[in-house]
Design a protein around this motif. Structure first.
Motif, PDB file in Angstrom:
ATOM      1  N   GLU A 159       0.975  -1.274   0.138  1.00 26.12           N
ATOM      2  CA  GLU A 159       0.431  -0.286   0.273  1.00 26.12           C
ATOM      3  C   GLU A 159       0.805   1.491   0.128  1.00 26.12           C
ATOM      4  O   GLU A 159       0.568   2.411  -1.045  1.00 26.12           O
ATOM      5  CB  GLU A 159      -0.923  -0.341   0.998  1.00 26.12           C
ATOM      6  CG  GLU A 159      -2.399   0.834   1.161  1.00 26.12           C
ATOM      7  CD  GLU A 159      -2.427   1.468   2.271  1.00 26.12           C
ATOM      8  OE1 GLU A 159      -3.079   2.303   2.745  1.00 26.12           O
ATOM      9  OE2 GLU A 159      -3.010   0.466   2.768  1.00 26.12           O
ATOM     10  N   LYS A 160       1.997   1.230   0.906  1.00 30.33           N
ATOM     11  CA  LYS A 160       2.938   2.313   0.919  1.00 30.33           C
ATOM     12  C   LYS A 160       3.646   2.447  -0.480  1.00 30.33           C
ATOM     13  O   LYS A 160       3.994   3.588  -0.734  1.00 30.33           O
ATOM     14  CB  LYS A 160       3.693   2.624   2.478  1.00 30.33           C
ATOM     15  CG  LYS A 160       3.111   2.319   3.198  1.00 30.33           C
ATOM     16  CD  LYS A 160       4.456   2.308   4.691  1.00 30.33           C
ATOM     17  CE  LYS A 160       3.576   2.690   6.180  1.00 30.33           C
ATOM     18  NZ  LYS A 160       4.421   2.462   7.025  1.00 30.33           N
ATOM     19  N   LEU A 161       4.232   1.303  -1.241  1.00 26.81           N
ATOM     20  CA  LEU A 161       4.796   1.370  -2.565  1.00 26.81           C
ATOM     21  C   LEU A 161       3.534   2.099  -3.089  1.00 26.81           C
ATOM     22  O   LEU A 161       4.129   2.914  -4.212  1.00 26.81           O
ATOM     23  CB  LEU A 161       5.161   0.467  -2.911  1.00 26.81           C
ATOM     24  CG  LEU A 161       6.345  -0.087  -2.436  1.00 26.81           C
ATOM     25  CD1 LEU A 161       6.605  -2.307  -3.105  1.00 26.81           C
ATOM     26  CD2 LEU A 161       7.198   0.458  -2.849  1.00 26.81           C
ATOM     27  N   GLY A 162       2.118   1.693  -3.322  1.00 29.38           N
ATOM     28  CA  GLY A 162       1.144   2.443  -3.778  1.00 29.38           C
ATOM     29  C   GLY A 162       0.878   4.355  -3.701  1.00 29.38           C
ATOM     30  O   GLY A 162       0.645   4.754  -4.847  1.00 29.38           O
ATOM     31  N   VAL A 163       1.105   4.551  -3.149  1.00 30.61           N
ATOM     32  CA  VAL A 163       1.549   5.849  -2.459  1.00 30.61           C
ATOM     33  C   VAL A 163       2.053   6.462  -3.102  1.00 30.61           C
ATOM     34  O   VAL A 163       1.801   7.285  -3.602  1.00 30.61           O
ATOM     35  CB  VAL A 163       0.881   5.943  -0.723  1.00 30.61           C
ATOM     36  CG1 VAL A 163       1.384   6.948  -0.827  1.00 30.61           C
ATOM     37  CG2 VAL A 163      -0.788   5.794  -0.392  1.00 30.61           C
ATOM     38  N   PHE A 164       3.135   5.237  -2.844  1.00 34.82           N
ATOM     39  CA  PHE A 164       4.767   6.366  -3.223  1.00 34.82           C
ATOM     40  C   PHE A 164       4.736   6.766  -4.913  1.00 34.82           C
ATOM     41  O   PHE A 164       5.041   7.878  -5.378  1.00 34.82           O
ATOM     42  CB  PHE A 164       5.656   5.724  -3.155  1.00 34.82           C
ATOM     43  CG  PHE A 164       7.241   6.225  -3.387  1.00 34.82           C
ATOM     44  CD1 PHE A 164       7.434   7.348  -2.443  1.00 34.82           C
ATOM     45  CD2 PHE A 164       8.056   5.517  -3.829  1.00 34.82           C
ATOM     46  CE1 PHE A 164       8.970   7.751  -3.060  1.00 34.82           C
ATOM     47  CE2 PHE A 164       8.961   5.507  -3.743  1.00 34.82           C
ATOM     48  CZ  PHE A 164       9.678   7.914  -4.116  1.00 34.82           C
ATOM     49  N   ARG A 165       3.914   5.675  -5.619  1.00 32.61           N
ATOM     50  CA  ARG A 165       3.747   5.632  -7.123  1.00 32.61           C
ATOM     51  C   ARG A 165       3.177   6.611  -7.339  1.00 32.61           C
ATOM     52  O   ARG A 165       3.142   7.574  -8.663  1.00 32.61           O
ATOM     53  CB  ARG A 165       3.067   4.221  -7.022  1.00 32.61           C
ATOM     54  CG  ARG A 165       2.991   4.403  -8.997  1.00 32.61           C
ATOM     55  CD  ARG A 165       2.844   2.681  -9.204  1.00 32.61           C
ATOM     56  NE  ARG A 165       2.896   2.554 -10.519  1.00 32.61           N
ATOM     57  CZ  ARG A 165       1.653   3.010 -11.230  1.00 32.61           C
ATOM     58  NH1 ARG A 165       0.816   3.664 -11.391  1.00 32.61           N
ATOM     59  NH2 ARG A 165       1.871   2.642 -12.721  1.00 32.61           N
ATOM     60  N   GLU A 166       2.234   6.684  -6.523  1.00 35.41           N
ATOM     61  CA  GLU A 166       1.359   7.693  -7.022  1.00 35.41           C
ATOM     62  C   GLU A 166       2.006   9.129  -6.739  1.00 35.41           C
ATOM     63  O   GLU A 166       0.732  10.266  -7.558  1.00 35.41           O
ATOM     64  CB  GLU A 166      -0.259   7.845  -6.305  1.00 35.41           C
ATOM     65  CG  GLU A 166      -1.779   8.796  -6.167  1.00 35.41           C
ATOM     66  CD  GLU A 166      -2.206   8.397  -8.336  1.00 35.41           C
ATOM     67  OE1 GLU A 166      -3.100   9.380  -8.077  1.00 35.41           O
ATOM     68  OE2 GLU A 166      -2.219   7.599  -7.831  1.00 35.41           O
ATOM     69  N   ILE A 167       2.152   9.854  -5.887  1.00 37.29           N
ATOM     70  CA  ILE A 167       2.752  10.916  -5.093  1.00 37.29           C
ATOM     71  C   ILE A 167       3.571  11.660  -6.706  1.00 37.29           C
ATOM     72  O   ILE A 167       4.099  12.824  -6.539  1.00 37.29           O
ATOM     73  CB  ILE A 167       2.903  11.124  -4.351  1.00 37.29           C
ATOM     74  CG1 ILE A 167       3.139  12.638  -3.464  1.00 37.29           C
ATOM     75  CG2 ILE A 167       5.274  10.711  -3.924  1.00 37.29           C
ATOM     76  CD1 ILE A 167       4.021  12.271  -2.008  1.00 37.29           C
TER      77      ILE A 167
END
Length: 88
Positions: A76-84
């Protein structure tokens, strides 16, 4: 897909190259500063988008490798990182 083979990245870079060639020509011809600034902005936007796509590719291929072994929280944190990255 690797950034090497990504047609979106190649397209963005070719677009930036075309806009930059136009800027160089406009400056050499003594064109209006406003028109030159508008073309320069097009170069910047195309490069920014290409940079964003390359960063997303990097995250997808290097940080997400082996993500099956990662906990759901880390994924989930990787997904947020990708989104930012869209705000780069």
């Amino acid at each position: 897909m690797s950034h090497v083979n990504d047609p979106q990245i190649q397209l963005r870079l070719r677009r930036a190259e075309g806009h930059l060639n136009t800027v160089v020509k406009m400056v050499a011809e003594g064109k209006d500063g406003l028109a030159i600034a508008q073309q320069m902005q097009a170069v910047i936007k195309a490069l920014e988008k290409a940079k964003q796509l390359i960063i997303i590719d990097h995250i997808d291929h290097h940080l997400s490798e082996g993500s099956d072994a990662l906990s759901p929280e880390v994924r989930e944190k990787l997904g947020v990182f990708r989104e930012i990255t869209k705000y780069l």
